[in-house]
Motif scaffolding. Structure first.
Motif, PDB file in Angstrom:
ATOM      1  N   VAL A  85       0.837  -1.203   0.000  1.00  0.00           N
ATOM      2  CA  VAL A  85       0.000   0.000   0.000  1.00  0.00           C
ATOM      3  C   VAL A  85       0.872   1.254   0.000  1.00  0.00           C
ATOM      4  CG1 VAL A  85      -1.898  -1.168   1.163  1.00  0.00           C
ATOM      5  CG2 VAL A  85      -0.149   0.003   2.526  1.00  0.00           C
ATOM      6  N   VAL A  86       0.204   2.404  -0.126  1.00  0.00           N
ATOM      7  CA  VAL A  86       0.890   3.690  -0.203  1.00  0.00           C
ATOM      8  C   VAL A  86       0.534   4.531   1.023  1.00  0.00           C
ATOM      9  CG1 VAL A  86       1.181   5.806  -1.553  1.00  0.00           C
ATOM     10  CG2 VAL A  86       0.827   3.619  -2.725  1.00  0.00           C
ATOM     11  N   VAL A  87       1.546   5.022   1.719  1.00  0.00           N
ATOM     12  CA  VAL A  87       1.368   5.869   2.899  1.00  0.00           C
ATOM     13  C   VAL A  87       1.817   7.289   2.555  1.00  0.00           C
ATOM     14  CG1 VAL A  87       2.037   6.256   5.309  1.00  0.00           C
ATOM     15  CG2 VAL A  87       1.764   3.922   4.445  1.00  0.00           C
ATOM     16  N   VAL A  88       0.968   8.276   2.881  1.00  0.00           N
ATOM     17  CA  VAL A  88       1.279   9.683   2.566  1.00  0.00           C
ATOM     18  C   VAL A  88       0.996  10.564   3.776  1.00  0.00           C
ATOM     19  CG1 VAL A  88       0.709   9.399   0.122  1.00  0.00           C
ATOM     20  CG2 VAL A  88      -1.070  10.148   1.717  1.00  0.00           C
ATOM     21  N   ARG A  89       1.404  11.831   3.676  1.00  0.00           N
ATOM     22  CA  ARG A  89       0.984  12.815   4.662  1.00  0.00           C
ATOM     23  C   ARG A  89      -0.513  13.048   4.517  1.00  0.00           C
ATOM     24  NH1 ARG A  89       5.199  14.736   2.097  1.00  0.00           N
ATOM     25  NH2 ARG A  89       3.989  16.235   0.869  1.00  0.00           N
ATOM     26  N   ASP A 146       7.386  11.884  -1.176  1.00  0.00           N
ATOM     27  CA  ASP A 146       5.937  12.020  -1.339  1.00  0.00           C
ATOM     28  C   ASP A 146       5.164  10.915  -0.625  1.00  0.00           C
ATOM     29  OD1 ASP A 146       6.012  14.306  -3.154  1.00  0.00           O
ATOM     30  OD2 ASP A 146       6.911  12.907  -4.577  1.00  0.00           O
ATOM     31  N   CYS A 147       5.755   9.725  -0.548  1.00  0.00           N
ATOM     32  CA  CYS A 147       5.022   8.598   0.032  1.00  0.00           C
ATOM     33  C   CYS A 147       5.970   7.473   0.414  1.00  0.00           C
ATOM     34  CB  CYS A 147       3.966   8.086  -0.951  1.00  0.00           C
ATOM     35  SG  CYS A 147       4.671   7.342  -2.457  1.00  0.00           S
ATOM     36  N   ILE A 148       5.413   6.497   1.117  1.00  0.00           N
ATOM     37  CA  ILE A 148       6.091   5.234   1.409  1.00  0.00           C
ATOM     38  C   ILE A 148       5.294   4.131   0.725  1.00  0.00           C
ATOM     39  CG2 ILE A 148       6.922   3.651   3.207  1.00  0.00           C
ATOM     40  CD1 ILE A 148       6.438   5.958   5.215  1.00  0.00           C
ATOM     41  N   VAL A 149       5.956   3.142   0.160  1.00  0.00           N
ATOM     42  CA  VAL A 149       5.303   1.925  -0.303  1.00  0.00           C
ATOM     43  C   VAL A 149       5.759   0.803   0.617  1.00  0.00           C
ATOM     44  CG1 VAL A 149       5.061   0.263  -2.175  1.00  0.00           C
ATOM     45  CG2 VAL A 149       5.099   2.702  -2.686  1.00  0.00           C
ATOM     46  N   MET A 150       4.782   0.099   1.217  1.00  0.00           N
ATOM     47  CA  MET A 150       5.103  -0.920   2.223  1.00  0.00           C
ATOM     48  C   MET A 150       3.928  -1.883   2.393  1.00  0.00           C
ATOM     49  SD  MET A 150       4.781   1.472   5.662  1.00  0.00           S
ATOM     50  CE  MET A 150       5.219   0.129   6.784  1.00  0.00           C
ATOM     51  N   ASP A 151       4.116  -2.917   3.204  1.00  0.00           N
ATOM     52  CA  ASP A 151       3.067  -3.901   3.477  1.00  0.00           C
ATOM     53  C   ASP A 151       1.948  -3.289   4.321  1.00  0.00           C
ATOM     54  OD1 ASP A 151       5.764  -5.278   3.183  1.00  0.00           O
ATOM     55  OD2 ASP A 151       4.393  -6.959   2.948  1.00  0.00           O
ATOM     56  N   LEU A 165       0.196  10.775   9.248  1.00  0.00           N
ATOM     57  CA  LEU A 165       0.204   9.970   8.035  1.00  0.00           C
ATOM     58  C   LEU A 165      -1.120   9.241   7.840  1.00  0.00           C
ATOM     59  CD1 LEU A 165       3.758   8.344   8.400  1.00  0.00           C
ATOM     60  CD2 LEU A 165       3.150  10.505   7.283  1.00  0.00           C
ATOM     61  N   GLU A 166      -1.368   8.811   6.607  1.00  0.00           N
ATOM     62  CA  GLU A 166      -2.551   8.012   6.305  1.00  0.00           C
ATOM     63  C   GLU A 166      -2.253   7.060   5.157  1.00  0.00           C
ATOM     64  OE1 GLU A 166      -5.786  10.476   5.100  1.00  0.00           O
ATOM     65  OE2 GLU A 166      -4.640  11.514   3.528  1.00  0.00           O
ATOM     66  N   ILE A 167      -3.060   6.009   5.068  1.00  0.00           N
ATOM     67  CA  ILE A 167      -2.909   5.005   4.016  1.00  0.00           C
ATOM     68  C   ILE A 167      -3.914   5.297   2.912  1.00  0.00           C
ATOM     69  CG2 ILE A 167      -3.005   2.539   3.460  1.00  0.00           C
ATOM     70  CD1 ILE A 167      -2.446   1.997   6.449  1.00  0.00           C
ATOM     71  N   LEU A 168      -3.435   5.371   1.690  1.00  0.00           N
ATOM     72  CA  LEU A 168      -4.323   5.610   0.558  1.00  0.00           C
ATOM     73  C   LEU A 168      -5.028   4.321   0.150  1.00  0.00           C
ATOM     74  CD1 LEU A 168      -2.139   7.871  -1.779  1.00  0.00           C
ATOM     75  CD2 LEU A 168      -3.835   8.574  -0.070  1.00  0.00           C
TER      76      LEU A 168
END
Length: 286
Positions: A85-89, A146-151, A165-168
């Motif tokens: 998933v993608v984590v962003v501000r 801009d984001c993190i990609v992680m499990d 932070l939040e998960i898109l």
């Protein structure tokens, strides 16, 4: 066992102790082999080297099965499936789909499948490869990336402790976890597979990272569960397994969790009946 302890709920620190789903599985393996479990906590990118240099017997670290890793290690039966998933501000709105990752600056953990995937699939991304997800979180919070990609499950835990932070709602791909051993160590691999089958561990943590049951000490919030029927089946299987092994206290904890879920479900059924026909429902309007 070699692992990396910043990957809750699979492995994380509780005080000075490394605990989590993978640790519970490792304890079952050590118990079956009549060995003492020693946990070695290293950077994720060093795990395969630890195995191949003989410094560790097996790795349980939420490690995804991929073709590149298969060249260096052998994998056990898979025991979990996860989403990337993608984590962003919070409030960041420039990523609506997977294609929007192009031309972005992205933080990943060094050596993970996210690192490999983004490198292979996107030609115009800038990657910050961090040893720890906490450093990746700081990258995003400070707008360095801009984001993190992680499990998904570790992302849920990361966001809990970093409310900025939040998960898109964007899933890049799914991957499967397994235990790794040094390439060619068939004897140990067969023993690990045997323990997984005997203890009913293979396939018990699945449903794209939403089921998080192996032992009572590794139960997490029901919020992660998206398929109640599979959840009930898994709980019942686990209860039977613990009862067969005379692990009464563990079984009681799971039975209590099952009862909690049943109560919630009964209320939902009653509420649905009331909404459909308030006059015949036994649920009071209050």
């Amino acid at each position: 066992m070699v692992t990396e302890s910043e990957f809750a709920p699979y492995e994380y620190r509780s005080g000075d102790e490394v605990v989590g789903v993978d640790v519970d599985i490792a304890r079952e393996i050590a118990k079956e082999l009549n060995k003492e479990l020693v946990i070695k906590d290293v950077d994720f990118g060093s795990i395969i080297n630890e195995l191949n240099s003989g410094k560790a017997d097996f790795a349980a670290a939420g490690m995804s099965i991929d073709e590149e890793r298969k060249k260096s290690v052998d994998f056990s039966i898979e025991y979990a499936t996860s989403e990337q998933v993608v984590v962003v501000r919070k409030g960041y709105d420039k990523i609506k789909s997977m294609n929007d990752l192009e031309n972005k600056t992205i933080s990943v953990q060094l050596g993970t499948v996210a690192d490999t995937y983004l490198t292979d699939k996107f030609s115009n991304v800038k990657l910050f490869r961090q040893k720890k997800f906490l450093a990746a979180a700081e990258d995003v919070k400070t707008a360095k990336s801009d984001c993190i990609v992680m499990d998904k499950l570790p992302a849920i835990e990361l966001v809990k402790s970093n409310p900025e932070l939040e998960i898109l709602n964007v899933t890049l791909f799914t991957d499967k976890y397994a235990i790794a051993v040094k390439k060619g160590n068939t004897e140990l691999l067969n023993k690990i597979n045997s323990v997984q089958v005997k203890q009913g561990l293979c396939g018990k943590i699945f449903n794209y990272g939403t089921i998080i049951i192996t032992t009572a000490s590794s139960m997490f919030e029901f919020d992660y569960v998206t398929n109640p029927n599979e959840f009930k089946t898994i709980l019942n299987n686990q209860i039977e397994a613990y009862e067969e092994n005379k692990m009464d206290m563990q079984a009681q904890k799971i039975a209590k969790a099952m009862n909690k879920w049943n109560k919630k479900r009964r209320l939902e059924v009653q509420l649905q009946a009331f909404n459909e026909n308030p006059k015949t429902s036994n649920l009071k309007q209050k």
